[in-house]
Design a protein around this motif. Structure first.
Motif, PDB file in Angstrom:
ATOM      1  N   ALA A 178       0.828  -1.210   0.000  1.00 41.02           N
ATOM      2  CA  ALA A 178       0.000   0.000   0.000  1.00 41.02           C
ATOM      3  C   ALA A 178       0.861   1.257   0.000  1.00 41.02           C
ATOM      4  N   THR A 179       1.933   1.237   0.773  1.00 45.27           N
ATOM      5  CA  THR A 179       2.929   2.308   0.739  1.00 45.27           C
ATOM      6  C   THR A 179       4.291   1.655   0.659  1.00 45.27           C
ATOM      7  N   GLY A 180       5.114   2.135  -0.212  1.00 45.23           N
ATOM      8  CA  GLY A 180       6.436   1.575  -0.428  1.00 45.23           C
ATOM      9  C   GLY A 180       7.066   2.261  -1.607  1.00 45.23           C
ATOM     10  N   MET A 181       8.248   1.817  -2.004  1.00 48.00           N
ATOM     11  CA  MET A 181       8.954   2.438  -3.124  1.00 48.00           C
ATOM     12  C   MET A 181       9.060   1.506  -4.321  1.00 48.00           C
ATOM     13  N   GLN A 182       8.474   0.305  -4.222  1.00 44.89           N
ATOM     14  CA  GLN A 182       8.528  -0.641  -5.323  1.00 44.89           C
ATOM     15  C   GLN A 182       7.151  -0.832  -5.949  1.00 44.89           C
ATOM     16  N   ALA A 183       7.168  -0.989  -7.281  1.00 46.01           N
ATOM     17  CA  ALA A 183       5.938  -1.281  -8.016  1.00 46.01           C
ATOM     18  C   ALA A 183       6.219  -2.429  -8.965  1.00 46.01           C
ATOM     19  N   LYS A 184       5.131  -3.072  -9.403  1.00 49.64           N
ATOM     20  CA  LYS A 184       5.257  -4.225 -10.300  1.00 49.64           C
ATOM     21  C   LYS A 184       4.523  -3.928 -11.603  1.00 49.64           C
ATOM     22  N   LEU A 185       5.210  -4.173 -12.728  1.00 48.50           N
ATOM     23  CA  LEU A 185       4.621  -4.010 -14.057  1.00 48.50           C
ATOM     24  C   LEU A 185       4.321  -5.384 -14.621  1.00 48.50           C
ATOM     25  N   SER A 186       3.067  -5.599 -15.027  1.00 49.53           N
ATOM     26  CA  SER A 186       2.672  -6.903 -15.555  1.00 49.53           C
ATOM     27  C   SER A 186       3.150  -7.068 -16.994  1.00 49.53           C
ATOM     28  N   PRO A 187       3.149  -8.306 -17.523  1.00 46.51           N
ATOM     29  CA  PRO A 187       3.568  -8.528 -18.908  1.00 46.51           C
ATOM     30  C   PRO A 187       2.655  -7.799 -19.895  1.00 46.51           C
ATOM     31  N   GLY A 188       3.208  -7.505 -21.043  1.00 46.35           N
ATOM     32  CA  GLY A 188       2.444  -6.849 -22.084  1.00 46.35           C
ATOM     33  C   GLY A 188       3.308  -6.527 -23.277  1.00 46.35           C
ATOM     34  N   GLN A 189       2.694  -5.930 -24.279  1.00 43.32           N
ATOM     35  CA  GLN A 189       3.402  -5.589 -25.505  1.00 43.32           C
ATOM     36  C   GLN A 189       3.113  -4.145 -25.893  1.00 43.32           C
ATOM     37  N   VAL A 190       4.079  -3.531 -26.557  1.00 46.79           N
ATOM     38  CA  VAL A 190       3.950  -2.133 -26.959  1.00 46.79           C
ATOM     39  C   VAL A 190       4.690  -1.933 -28.274  1.00 46.79           C
ATOM     40  N   TRP A 191       4.154  -1.052 -29.085  1.00 48.16           N
ATOM     41  CA  TRP A 191       4.784  -0.718 -30.364  1.00 48.16           C
ATOM     42  C   TRP A 191       5.458   0.646 -30.225  1.00 48.16           C
ATOM     43  N   ILE A 192       6.780   0.672 -30.508  1.00 56.22           N
ATOM     44  CA  ILE A 192       7.560   1.907 -30.412  1.00 56.22           C
ATOM     45  C   ILE A 192       7.946   2.343 -31.817  1.00 56.22           C
ATOM     46  N   PRO A 193       7.385   3.416 -32.348  1.00 59.53           N
ATOM     47  CA  PRO A 193       7.819   3.881 -33.670  1.00 59.53           C
ATOM     48  C   PRO A 193       9.164   4.586 -33.569  1.00 59.53           C
ATOM     49  N   GLY A 194      10.042   4.310 -34.521  1.00 61.55           N
ATOM     50  CA  GLY A 194      11.310   5.021 -34.548  1.00 61.55           C
ATOM     51  C   GLY A 194      11.108   6.457 -34.972  1.00 61.55           C
ATOM     52  N   THR A 195      11.529   7.380 -34.131  1.00 66.53           N
ATOM     53  CA  THR A 195      11.291   8.805 -34.417  1.00 66.53           C
ATOM     54  C   THR A 195      12.586   9.571 -34.640  1.00 66.53           C
ATOM     55  N   LYS A 226       9.099   5.664   4.527  1.00 68.85           N
ATOM     56  CA  LYS A 226       7.906   6.490   4.328  1.00 68.85           C
ATOM     57  C   LYS A 226       7.632   6.517   2.824  1.00 68.85           C
ATOM     58  N   GLY A 227       6.897   5.510   2.362  1.00 69.71           N
ATOM     59  CA  GLY A 227       6.812   5.260   0.934  1.00 69.71           C
ATOM     60  C   GLY A 227       5.784   6.091   0.184  1.00 69.71           C
ATOM     61  N   ILE A 228       5.512   5.631  -1.035  1.00 69.34           N
ATOM     62  CA  ILE A 228       4.553   6.246  -1.940  1.00 69.34           C
ATOM     63  C   ILE A 228       3.188   5.596  -1.722  1.00 69.34           C
ATOM     64  N   THR A 229       2.161   6.380  -1.644  1.00 68.88           N
ATOM     65  CA  THR A 229       0.796   5.839  -1.568  1.00 68.88           C
ATOM     66  C   THR A 229       0.342   5.551  -2.993  1.00 68.88           C
ATOM     67  N   TRP A 230       0.475   4.301  -3.398  1.00 68.66           N
ATOM     68  CA  TRP A 230       0.313   3.952  -4.818  1.00 68.66           C
ATOM     69  C   TRP A 230      -1.098   4.190  -5.343  1.00 68.66           C
ATOM     70  N   ALA A 231      -2.081   4.031  -4.511  1.00 69.22           N
ATOM     71  CA  ALA A 231      -3.466   4.165  -4.991  1.00 69.22           C
ATOM     72  C   ALA A 231      -3.736   5.539  -5.582  1.00 69.22           C
ATOM     73  N   SER A 232      -3.026   6.567  -5.107  1.00 67.85           N
ATOM     74  CA  SER A 232      -3.251   7.925  -5.611  1.00 67.85           C
ATOM     75  C   SER A 232      -2.060   8.483  -6.382  1.00 67.85           C
ATOM     76  N   ALA A 233      -0.952   7.739  -6.414  1.00 65.26           N
ATOM     77  CA  ALA A 233       0.280   8.286  -7.000  1.00 65.26           C
ATOM     78  C   ALA A 233       0.412   8.020  -8.492  1.00 65.26           C
ATOM     79  N   ILE A 234      -0.278   6.998  -9.003  1.00 63.81           N
ATOM     80  CA  ILE A 234      -0.081   6.566 -10.393  1.00 63.81           C
ATOM     81  C   ILE A 234      -1.074   7.246 -11.316  1.00 63.81           C
TER      82      ILE A 234
END
Length: 346
Positions: free
Chosen positions: A50-67, A155-163
Motif C-alpha cells: 500500500a505504501t512503499g517504493m517498489q511497483a510491479k509491471l505486468s507482462p504486455g506488448q507495446v509498439w515503439i515507432p522510430g522517431t 515512508k513510501g509512496i501511496t500507490w493508490a493515488s500516486a499513479i
C-alpha cells in the motif's frame, strides 16, 4: 534507396527494411510512421505494498515507432514477465513526478552503442508544482508517478493515488483504436475511427468528432400561451424560448420530436412546430402546420409529432426552436411541459 521490399531479394534485406515492412500492418500516424501504443490489457502498474517504493509491471506488448528519422520503422517490444521497479527516494522538501517509459536503443540512429529495449524510470525535477520529464525519442510513456517529499523505504509512496495512467493504445491497420490517457493521437487520415469511452469517433481532417452525435433533449415545465395566428417563438408568461442545439451526423439526417400538454379556448386549434437555423442564424426550415403537432377544438391533451429532417451538413451545428400559434387571431391557446428531442440518424 527510394523503393524497398522485404522478403524479396535473396540477400541484402536490412533490419530497417524489415521494420518498415512490419509497420505496413499497423495503424498509421503518417506516411512512414506508425501509431505508438500498447496492446490493450497488458503493462499494468501496481504497488507491491500500500505504501512503499517498489511497483510491479505486468507482462504486455507495446509498439515503439522510430522517431529519429522518417524511415527508421517501428519496434515491437514485449515485456514477458512481471517486472519489479524501484522508485528513487524523494527530495527532502519538494515533490517530483517521475515517468515510466519503454525505450528502444538503436545505435544506428542514436549513437548509444547498443541495440536493446528497456523499461526506464525517468526522474522528474523536484519543485513546488512538479511536472513529468519529457519523453525521449524512440520511447513510449506508460505511467507518471507522483513522488512526495521525503518518500523513502521508511515512508513510501501511496500507490493508490500516486499513479497516473498514460498508456496509449494501437491496433492493426484499419482497426478501431481505444482512446486513452496518454498524449492524444491525431488521426492519420480522414475517415479513421477510434473508440472514445464507448463512443465511436471519426477523424474529419482537423479533429475527432462523434460518428453519431449525442441525442439532445430539452424540456421546460414553464407554462405559456399565445393569441397569435402566426407562429411565435416566445409565449406570454414565459421567460425564454425552447431551443435544442445539435450537431448534424454523417448521414445528414435527424429525427426531431416535439410536443406539449396543450389547451385551447373556444374553437381554436393549437399548433406547436419548430424553426431550424444554422449556428450563424440562417433559417433552414420555417415553422409550418405540415410539421406541427395540433390540438383541434376546446379541451386539453398531450400532443406530439416526430419529423425527419435531412440534407444537413455533417458536423455543422443547428438550433431547433419551438414555435406556436392559434388558428384564430385573439383566441388563446396554452402550452405546458414543452419538449424538443433531436436524435441523429446513423
Amino acid at each position: 534507396m527510394t523503393v524497398r521490399s522485404a522478403w524479396h531479394l535473396p540477400t541484402g534485406q536490412t533490419r530497417e527494411d524489415t521494420r518498415l515492412a512490419v509497420s505496413l500492418g499497423m495503424a498509421s500516424a503518417a506516411p512512414l510512421l506508425t501509431r505508438a501504443g500498447c496492446v490493450f490489457g497488458g503493462l499494468q502498474l501496481t504497488g507491491t505494498a500500500a505504501t512503499g517504493m517498489q511497483a510491479k509491471l505486468s507482462p504486455g506488448q507495446v509498439w515503439i515507432p522510430g522517431t529519429s528519422t522518417g524511415s527508421q520503422g517501428g519496434y515491437p517490444v514485449t515485456v514477458d514477465s512481471d517486472t519489479l521497479l524501484t522508485v528513487a527516494d524523494g527530495h527532502s522538501s519538494l515533490a517530483r513526478v517521475d515517468a515510466l517509459v519503454v525505450r528502444v536503443y538503436d545505435t544506428d540512429y542514436d549513437g548509444s552503442g547498443t541495440y536493446e529495449a528497456a523499461l526506464e524510470l525517468l526522474q522528474g525535477t523536484p519543485a513546488g508544482s512538479p511536472t513529468a520529464p519529457a519523453v525521449p525519442k524512440n520511447a513510449e510513456l506508460l505511467y507518471e508517478i507522483a513522488v512526495p517529499a521525503g518518500a523513502s523505504a521508511a515512508k513510501g509512496i501511496t500507490w493508490a493515488s500516486a499513479i497516473t495512467d498514460r498508456r496509449r493504445y494501437t491496433a492493426a491497420l484499419g482497426g478501431i483504436v481505444p482512446a486513452a490517457g496518454g498524449a492524444p493521437h491525431n488521426g492519420a487520415y480522414i475517415g479513421q475511427y477510434r473508440d472514445a469511452g464507448g463512443r465511436l469517433e471519426r477523424w474529419d481532417g482537423t479533429q475527432w468528432a462523434k460518428y453519431i452525435p449525442d441525442s439532445v433533449l430539452r424540456h421546460t415545465a414553464d407554462w405559456g400561451a399565445t393569441t397569435s395566428a402566426t407562429y411565435q417563438e416566445m409565449l406570454t408568461d414565459t421567460v425564454a424560448t425552447l431551443t435544442a442545439t445539435f450537431t448534424a451526423p454523417a448521414s445528414r439526417w435527424v429525427s426531431l420530436t416535439l410536443g406539449a400538454f396543450t389547451a385551447a379556448d373556444g374553437d381554436a386549434t393549437a399548433y406547436i412546430s419548430f424553426r431550424l437555423r444554422t449556428q450563424g442564424g440562417t433559417e433552414v426550415l420555417a415553422p409550418s402546420d405540415d410539421r406541427a403537432a395540433a390540438l383541434f377544438g376546446a379541451g386539453r391533451a398531450s400532443i406530439s409529432t416526430c419529423f425527419p429532417v435531412g440534407n444537413l451538413t455533417p458536423g455543422a451545428v443547428y438550433t431547433a426552436t419551438a414555435a406556436y400559434r392559434s388558428s384564430i387571431t385573439g383566441t388563446r391557446v396554452h402550452f405546458d411541459d414543452r419538449f424538443i428531442r433531436v436524435d441523429p440518424v446513423a
